[in-house]
Design an enzyme around this catalytic site. Structure first.
Site, PDB file in Angstrom:
ATOM      1  CG  ASP A   1      -6.664  -2.555  -3.511  1.00 57.06           C
ATOM      2  OD1 ASP A   1      -7.112  -1.494  -3.053  1.00 57.06           O
ATOM      3  OD2 ASP A   1      -5.459  -2.845  -3.490  1.00 57.06           O
TER       4      ASP A   1
ATOM      5  CB  SER B   1      -0.951  -0.049   1.194  1.00 54.79           C
ATOM      6  OG  SER B   1      -1.954   0.919   1.089  1.00 54.79           O
TER       7      SER B   1
ATOM      8  CG  HIS C   1      -5.697  -2.267   0.086  1.00 56.92           C
ATOM      9  ND1 HIS C   1      -4.849  -1.829  -0.902  1.00 56.92           N
ATOM     10  CD2 HIS C   1      -5.226  -1.741   1.246  1.00 56.92           C
ATOM     11  CE1 HIS C   1      -3.911  -1.059  -0.366  1.00 56.92           C
ATOM     12  NE2 HIS C   1      -4.116  -0.999   0.944  1.00 56.92           N
TER      13      HIS C   1
END
Length: 307
Positions: free
Chosen positions: A249, A154, A279
């Site tokens: 995601d 991320s 995610h």
């Protein structure tokens, strides 16, 4: 190579996780940063498995005084180093939230993993995290023998891509591989996955906006390629890359697009897409079995690139 990345049938174990999370009906952006960080710590404790043993785990600092804190996971006779940046939107996340993942990567790759305790926004907005990530990578390259790669999930995937750009631009240190796990590479560019997966799939659109507002603060910073690497005008001569995306995601499309851009610029790229996952799934190994498949793939790809 195709960089299309859509959604498949939602993984049943992920569906169970989402039912639990969505029943609480909260978003990190509903809370002050300190409270959101505490919630992230508790969520990590719930979703990760018992930590695996690594031969040596220790805390170090990259230098005197204002050096960056790192946690080093070192298997015996580790031949190379991976500098790891945790996720959390540059606002939440810590060495602790990603301890289990770093242990798994070190154990399954046999490589040294240096997890970086970079400064967080809003107390330390852009470019503080970038400065710390680059400083830690230079430190690891100088301290340890063997090749050096960067990795992160991320926001940490963003930092991995950005450090790779800076190292190329400055000619140091030598970065041999970048692992970008569902990275944020764009600021406000319209992409289908951002609307398709805006709510109900762990990472919320409201959280993304909140993270960005606290991290970059202004449109001027948001256009800086060292904030969001898809903005870079030149993606040539970058390290071999492994990009991981997930179907459910909101960051799916910008991760796939960054893989495509790297490939078109002549770089060596592997893109793995998990259409049934969300995610952050690599931090859900205590609840989602497919997380182990991804950890093994990342470990194998990274070791192949660095050894």
């Amino acid at each position: 190579m195709s960089y299309e990345a859509g959604r498949g049938e939602l993984d049943p174990q992920v569906e169970s996780v989402l039912e639990m999370v969505n029943s609480i009906d909260f978003a990190l952006s509903d809370y002050p940063p300190e409270e959101a960080r505490d919630m992230m710590e508790r969520m990590a404790e719930m979703s990760t498995a018992d930590p695996v043993d690594v031969d040596d785990v220790r805390e170090e600092t990259t230098g005197e005084g204002d050096g960056v804190g790192v946690r080093v996971y070192e298997p015996e006779d580790a031949p190379a180093t991976v500098v790891f940046f945790h996720g959390g939107g540059f606002v939440v996340g810590s060495l602790e939230t990603h301890d289990s993942l770093c242990r798994l990567l070190a154990d399954r790759s046999g490589l040294r993993v240096v997890s970086v305790d970079y400064r967080l926004a809003p107390e330390h907005p852009f470019p503080s995290a970038v400065e710390d990530a680059y400083e830690a990578t230079k430190w690891a390259a100088n301290r340890y023998d063997g090749a050096v790669g960067v990795a992160g999930d991320s926001a940490g995937g963003t930092l991995s891509a950005v450090v790779s750009l800076i190292a190329r631009d400055r000619g140091m240190p030598d970065v041999d591989h970048q692992t970008l796990l569902y990275p944020a590479t764009a600021y406000d560019e319209p992409m289908p996955s951002r609307s398709e997966n805006a709510s109900g799939y762990f990472l919320e659109a409201s959280d993304m906006m909140w993270f960005a507002s606290l991290y970059v603060g202004s449109d001027i910073h948001a256009r800086n390629p060292y904030a969001f690497p898809l903005r870079a005008s030149d993606h040539t001569d970058l390290p071999r890359a492994h990009v991981v995306t997930a179907g459910y995601d909101p960051l799916r499309d910008e991760g796939a697009e960054y893989a495509r851009v790297l490939d078109e610029a002549g770089n060596d790229v592997t893109h793995t897409h998990y259409p049934s996952l969300v995610h952050g799934f690599l931090n859900m190994e205590g609840l989602v079995d497919r997380a182990y498949d991804a950890v093994d793939e990342v470990a194998d790809e990274t070791r192949d690139a660095l050894v």
